[in-house]
Write a protein that holds these residues in place. Structure first.
Motif, mmCIF file in Angstrom:
data_model
loop_
_atom_site.group_PDB
_atom_site.id
_atom_site.type_symbol
_atom_site.label_atom_id
_atom_site.label_comp_id
_atom_site.label_asym_id
_atom_site.label_seq_id
_atom_site.Cartn_x
_atom_site.Cartn_y
_atom_site.Cartn_z
ATOM 1 N N ASP A 86 0.831 -1.207 0.000
ATOM 2 C CA ASP A 86 0.000 0.000 0.000
ATOM 3 C C ASP A 86 0.869 1.262 0.000
ATOM 4 O OD1 ASP A 86 -2.170 -1.649 0.034
ATOM 5 O OD2 ASP A 86 -2.518 -1.458 2.206
ATOM 6 N N ALA A 87 1.957 1.263 0.773
ATOM 7 C CA ALA A 87 2.846 2.427 0.811
ATOM 8 C C ALA A 87 3.515 2.652 -0.537
ATOM 9 C CB ALA A 87 3.900 2.249 1.905
ATOM 10 N N ALA A 88 3.929 1.553 -1.176
ATOM 11 C CA ALA A 88 4.543 1.679 -2.502
ATOM 12 C C ALA A 88 3.541 2.197 -3.510
ATOM 13 C CB ALA A 88 5.116 0.330 -2.942
ATOM 14 N N ALA A 89 2.293 1.734 -3.420
ATOM 15 C CA ALA A 89 1.255 2.207 -4.341
ATOM 16 C C ALA A 89 1.013 3.697 -4.151
ATOM 17 C CB ALA A 89 -0.035 1.419 -4.121
ATOM 18 N N ALA A 90 0.993 4.163 -2.899
ATOM 19 C CA ALA A 90 0.801 5.591 -2.644
ATOM 20 C C ALA A 90 1.964 6.403 -3.209
ATOM 21 C CB ALA A 90 0.656 5.834 -1.146
ATOM 22 N N ALA A 91 3.193 5.903 -3.024
ATOM 23 C CA ALA A 91 4.359 6.607 -3.569
ATOM 24 C C ALA A 91 4.321 6.636 -5.093
ATOM 25 C CB ALA A 91 5.645 5.946 -3.083
ATOM 26 N N PHE A 92 3.894 5.523 -5.688
ATOM 27 C CA PHE A 92 3.776 5.465 -7.156
ATOM 28 C C PHE A 92 2.748 6.474 -7.658
ATOM 29 C CE2 PHE A 92 1.602 3.749 -10.886
ATOM 30 C CZ PHE A 92 2.658 3.632 -11.776
ATOM 31 N N TYR A 93 1.624 6.570 -6.955
ATOM 32 C CA TYR A 93 0.572 7.499 -7.369
ATOM 33 C C TYR A 93 1.055 8.946 -7.246
ATOM 34 C CZ TYR A 93 -3.788 10.109 -7.310
ATOM 35 O OH TYR A 93 -4.773 11.018 -7.573
ATOM 36 N N GLU A 94 1.733 9.268 -6.150
ATOM 37 C CA GLU A 94 2.231 10.634 -5.970
ATOM 38 C C GLU A 94 3.249 10.996 -7.053
ATOM 39 O OE1 GLU A 94 3.792 10.947 -2.085
ATOM 40 O OE2 GLU A 94 1.852 10.760 -1.060
ATOM 41 N N LEU A 95 4.141 10.058 -7.360
ATOM 42 C CA LEU A 95 5.142 10.326 -8.385
ATOM 43 C C LEU A 95 4.487 10.499 -9.750
ATOM 44 C CD1 LEU A 95 8.067 10.600 -9.275
ATOM 45 C CD2 LEU A 95 8.190 8.102 -9.440
ATOM 46 N N ASP A 96 3.526 9.651 -10.067
ATOM 47 C CA ASP A 96 2.846 9.744 -11.362
ATOM 48 C C ASP A 96 2.096 11.069 -11.480
ATOM 49 O OD1 ASP A 96 1.865 8.361 -13.893
ATOM 50 O OD2 ASP A 96 -0.037 8.846 -12.902
ATOM 51 N N ARG A 167 11.755 -1.482 -0.902
ATOM 52 C CA ARG A 167 12.812 -0.904 -1.737
ATOM 53 C C ARG A 167 12.215 -0.120 -2.911
ATOM 54 N NH1 ARG A 167 15.372 -5.886 -0.617
ATOM 55 N NH2 ARG A 167 14.647 -6.765 -2.596
ATOM 56 N N ALA A 168 11.172 -0.684 -3.513
ATOM 57 C CA ALA A 168 10.521 0.018 -4.628
ATOM 58 C C ALA A 168 9.936 1.343 -4.154
ATOM 59 C CB ALA A 168 9.437 -0.868 -5.240
ATOM 60 N N LYS A 169 9.311 1.316 -2.950
ATOM 61 C CA LYS A 169 8.733 2.557 -2.416
ATOM 62 C C LYS A 169 9.827 3.587 -2.139
ATOM 63 C CE LYS A 169 8.093 3.305 1.729
ATOM 64 N NZ LYS A 169 8.775 4.070 2.811
ATOM 65 N N ASP A 170 10.956 3.166 -1.582
ATOM 66 C CA ASP A 170 12.043 4.092 -1.295
ATOM 67 C C ASP A 170 12.588 4.721 -2.574
ATOM 68 O OD1 ASP A 170 11.737 3.496 1.358
ATOM 69 O OD2 ASP A 170 13.381 2.033 1.416
ATOM 70 N N GLU A 171 12.714 3.932 -3.625
ATOM 71 C CA GLU A 171 13.220 4.477 -4.889
ATOM 72 C C GLU A 171 12.225 5.466 -5.491
ATOM 73 O OE1 GLU A 171 15.702 5.286 -8.038
ATOM 74 O OE2 GLU A 171 16.078 4.345 -6.089
ATOM 75 N N LEU A 172 10.945 5.130 -5.419
ATOM 76 C CA LEU A 172 9.919 6.062 -5.910
ATOM 77 C C LEU A 172 9.961 7.373 -5.127
ATOM 78 C CD1 LEU A 172 6.924 3.566 -6.306
ATOM 79 C CD2 LEU A 172 8.152 4.712 -8.173
ATOM 80 N N THR A 173 10.181 7.288 -3.840
ATOM 81 C CA THR A 173 10.246 8.498 -3.010
ATOM 82 C C THR A 173 11.459 9.341 -3.360
ATOM 83 O OG1 THR A 173 9.122 7.323 -1.205
ATOM 84 C CG2 THR A 173 10.312 9.344 -0.646
ATOM 85 N N ARG A 174 12.623 8.700 -3.591
ATOM 86 C CA ARG A 174 13.824 9.453 -3.967
ATOM 87 C C ARG A 174 13.636 10.173 -5.297
ATOM 88 N NH1 ARG A 174 16.547 5.036 -1.537
ATOM 89 N NH2 ARG A 174 16.550 3.902 -3.522
ATOM 90 N N VAL A 175 13.071 9.474 -6.260
ATOM 91 C CA VAL A 175 12.841 10.117 -7.565
ATOM 92 C C VAL A 175 11.847 11.269 -7.427
ATOM 93 C CG1 VAL A 175 12.038 9.742 -9.917
ATOM 94 C CG2 VAL A 175 13.400 7.997 -8.791
#
Length: 476
Positions: A86-96, A167-175
């Motif tokens: 869920d956290a990774a999905a939220a980070a993906f949505y924010e980045l998109d 790890r995927a969520k952390d990378e999305l957050t860094r980008v």
């Protein structure tokens, strides 16, 4: 450990329908587990109000023999993995979302600005886009690799899924942080682009209104009986430009559209202004035609009086006094004739409403008449000046000597000796005046030479005075 035999379906139970219900629970433990599952299924299918009541009674229902603890260590790992997902999905949505918003800003800049800074910004955004794609691929791969809804999900698999999703969520957050920093640096370029875009619609509207005003003014002029063909042609030439404006900045670019709109508005305003001035211009041309014709007639009369003036000059003064004037009558007559021909052409151009041609022809007539006026006036002025100096040359001599003495006093002001740059031309002027005065002796003096010499002396003295004043003004 012996394998537990498979549980038989409830519908295939061997207990007869008429058999009495046991009071103390079933004898077979498998039937107890089956009954627990049926009870749970029944709870799920109950309506919501009944489900609340049933859940309240659930501890008693599951307190019987054969039950097990429902949430164990595997379920905890599943929950942690789901939370990471869920956290990774939220980070993906924010980045998109941030990328989509920033893409609009980039498109705004590129639509307006083609400078090196804008091109560099686009290149940096494309590089960020590749990083976003890589981070998104890592996230999607992690999601697709693990089915967290499986009933037989092992704890190790859930733990591995949680790690990969984190790890995927952390990378999305860094980008996302890098994208935010990049977005903050777009302020000047984006502000400039938005300013130009804000100018676009009003500029296009002004161009349209200017074209409409020019068309209305032209219609009014034509209604007054004036053709204004040249203005109509200029207005028609703006038609293709209006078509390009209507096609929009998306096809032609914002800077080009802005420049086109301003040019169309300027040219249309020029047509409108000239159309409004056209009736007054026509009236002015009519007045000039009458005035110049009257002046040409007057010069014809004056040119006829040049010959008697020349006769008197020839009779009373030496040849150098009048030789340069002997062709004045012929030049004056020819100029007047040429002016009258140009006036006739101007009248025809005015009748045909060729306004530029009429204006040009009238300017030519005026130049011809001015030249004739100067020639005719020169003859009479020459006779007047020669008569005056022949009667009393002293006035011309005193006037020139006064100019020399005034310059000499200025040159000596504040000095014990004059500057040679000033003294030499003044001394030469004194000698030149003396020679001119000496030339008046004799029976037939050249008075015109005397007048030209004194005039030349006064011009030289005036230049020296101007030089002295300029130098002293610079020093002070």
């Amino acid at each position: 450990m012996t394998a537990t035999p498979p549980m038989r379906p409830y519908a295939s139970s061997t207990r007869p329908r008429s058999a009495p219900r046991e009071l103390h629970g079933p004898r077979d433990p498998r039937e107890s587990r089956c009954r627990g599952l049926r009870d749970l299924l029944g709870l799920v299918l109950l309506p919501l109000p009944l489900l609340v009541v049933a859940v309240a009674a659930a501890p008693a229902a599951f307190a019987g023999g054969g039950t097990r603890r429902w949430f164990g260590r595997g379920e905890g790992q599943r929950a942690e993995a789901q939370a990471a997902k869920d956290a990774a999905a939220a980070a993906f949505y924010e980045l998109d979302t941030a990328q989509r918003d920033l893409r609009i800003s980039i498109e705004t800049i590129t639509a307006v600005d083609d400078s090196p800074a804008a091109r560099r910004t686009v290149s940096e955004f494309e590089a960020l886009g590749r990083r976003i794609d890589e981070a998104s691929l890592q996230y999607i791969t992690a999601v697709d690799a693990h089915d967290l809804d499986r009933d037989d999900l092992e704890a190790s698999v859930a733990s591995r899924a949680r790690a990969e999703l984190s790890r995927a969520k952390d990378e999305l957050t860094r980008v996302k942080l890098d994208l935010d920093r990049f977005s903050q640096g777009l302020g000047p370029l984006l502000g400039k682009a938005e300013t130009q875009l804000a100018r676009l619609a009003p500029a296009v509207e002004r161009a349209r209104q200017a074209l409409l005003a020019a068309s209305n003014s032209l219609d009014a002029v034509r209604g007054a009986g004036l053709k204004a063909d040249d203005l109509a042609a200029r207005l028609a030439a703006l038609g293709p430009e209006l078509t390009r404006l209507n096609q929009g900045a998306g096809q032609h670019g914002v800077p080009e559209t802005l420049e086109r709109a301003e040019r169309v508005a300027r040219d249309a305003e020029s047509v409108r202004a000239e159309a409004q001035r056209l009736p007054e211009r026509a009236a002015e041309i009519d007045r000039r035609l009458v005035s110049l014709r009257t002046r040409a007639q007057a010069l014809t009369t004056r040119a006829g009086q040049v010959e008697p003036v020349l006769s008197e000059l020839r009779r009373r003064f030496t040849a150098p006094c009048w030789q340069d004037l002997q062709h004045v009558p012929e030049r004056a007559a020819e100029n007047v004739r040429q002016a009258e021909r140009k006036l006739a052409e101007a009248r025809a151009a005015r009748d045909e409403q060729r306004w530029p041609d009429a204006t040009s022809l009238l300017s030519t007539v005026r130049a011809l008449l001015n030249s004739t006026d100067e020639d005719v006036s020169a003859a009479s002025d020459r006779l007047h000046r020669l008569n005056a100096v022949a009667k009393d040359p002293r006035q011309e001599i005193d006037r020139t000597r006064f100019a020399i003495r005034d310059a000499q006093r200025l040159a000596m002001s504040g000095r014990s000796t004059p500057d040679p740059r000033h003294a030499r031309p003044l001394d030469d002027s004194v000698a030149r005046l003396d020679r001119a005065v000496t030339g008046l002796e004799g029976h037939h003096p050249d008075y015109w030479h005397f007048l030209t010499e004194t005039e030349a002396v006064r011009q030289t003295v005036a230049r020296v005075v101007a030089q002295i004043r300029e130098e002293r003004g610079t020093v002070s």
